[in-house]
Design an enzyme around this catalytic site. Structure first.
Site, PDB file in Angstrom:
ATOM      1  CD  GLN A   1       0.827 -17.393   1.314  1.00  0.00           C
ATOM      2  OE1 GLN A   1       0.646 -18.591   1.285  1.00  0.00           O
ATOM      3  NE2 GLN A   1       0.666 -16.642   0.256  1.00  0.00           N
TER       4      GLN A   1
ATOM      5  N   GLY B   1       0.392  -8.099   2.097  1.00  0.00           N
ATOM      6  CA  GLY B   1       1.044  -8.278   3.387  1.00  0.00           C
ATOM      7  C   GLY B   1       2.519  -7.979   3.211  1.00  0.00           C
TER       8      GLY B   1
ATOM      9  CB  ALA C   1       5.650  -8.149  -0.300  1.00  0.00           C
ATOM     10  CG  ASP C   2       1.341 -13.475  -0.562  1.00  0.00           C
ATOM     11  OD1 ASP C   2       1.826 -13.945  -1.612  1.00  0.00           O
ATOM     12  OD2 ASP C   2       0.226 -13.812  -0.122  1.00  0.00           O
ATOM     13  CB  THR C   3      -0.033  -8.807  -3.826  1.00  0.00           C
ATOM     14  OG1 THR C   3       1.020  -7.950  -3.379  1.00  0.00           O
ATOM     15  CG2 THR C   3      -1.215  -7.958  -4.277  1.00  0.00           C
TER      16      THR C   3
END
EC number: 3.6.1.9
Length: 186
Positions: free
Chosen positions: A48, A105, A68-70
Site C-alpha cells: 500500500q 510500511g 506510507a501506510d500504518t
C-alpha cells in the site's frame, strides 16, 4: 536532489516531517487503498505504501516521493481505521489490557527506483473501563486512526509502554526515513 513529495493526506505524517526538519510538499495520491491482506500484514502495508507513492499526483519527474501506510495488529487481526463507533468500541475493547503491534510500511520512489521497508513497534495498553472507551469515542479522535486511538492525543493516557519507534506509532518512522534518505543520497 529534487524535492521530496509526501503522497499522504495524513496530517500526522506531515507534522512529523516538519518536526524533524525534512522539507517536503504534500500531494494527493490516486491509489485506492485496500485492506486485503496479500500474504502478511507487513506485505500489505509495504504494498500500500508503494502504491500510494507510485500514484502520487502532480509530481515532477525525478522527484522523491514518499508513501506510507500504518496498521495496528492485535492477535493476528489487522485493525485499520474504524468504520463506525461500534467498530471503534470493538477495537478498543480488544486492545484493553494487552499488547499490540503498529506496523508502518514506507516506500521511497525516485523515477523507477524503489526503496520499500517497514517498521514495527509493540505498544502496551492499560486495562480500559467502559466509561473511558465511551468518553474517548465521544471525542471523535479514534475515528480516523488505525486501531481507533492516537498515541499523540488522548490515547496516550492508556499507553503503559512501547518497544520501538514512537514516531512509527504516530504514523511514520521518521528516524528510519531519514536514515534511508541519507543512504540514498550519501
Amino acid at each position: 536532489m529534487s524535492g521530496l513529495y509526501l503522497a499522504s493526506g495524513s496530517p500526522r505524517r506531515h507534522e512529523l516531517l516538519d518536526q524533524v526538519g525534512i522539507a517536503h510538499t504534500v500531494v494527493a495520491s490516486a491509489y485506492e487503498e485496500s485492506n486485503e491482506v496479500i500474504s502478511s500484514p507487513v506485505d500489505m502495508v509495504e504494498a500500500q505504501a508503494l502504491g500510494k507513492a507510485k500514484a502520487a499526483i502532480g509530481v515532477p519527474d525525478g522527484s522523491i516521493v514518499l508513501g506510507a501506510d500504518t496498521i495496528v495488529v492485535h492477535n493476528g487481526e489487522i485493525l485499520g481505521k474504524p468504520a463506525t463507533k461500534e467498530d471503534a468500541r470493538r477495537m478498543l475493547h480488544a486492545l484493553s489490557g494487552d499488547t499490540h503491534s503498529v506496523i508502518t510500511g514506507v516506500a521511497i520512489v525516485i523515477g523507477n527506483q524503489e526503496w520499500v521497508f517497514h517498521n514495527e513497534t509493540f505498544v502496551h495498553f492499560k486495562t480500559l473501563s467502559i466509561h473511558e472507551i465511551e468518553s474517548y469515542i465521544d471525542t471523535g479522535e479514534p475515528m480516523d486512526k488505525a486501531g481507533a486511538y492516537g498515541i499523540q492525543g488522548k490515547g496516550a493516557l492508556w499507553v503503559t509502554g512501547i518497544e520501538g519507534s514512537y514516531t512509527n506509532v504516530v504514523g511514520l518512522p521518521v528516524e528510519q526515513v531519514y536514515d534511508t534518505l541519507r543512504q540514498i543520497f550519501g
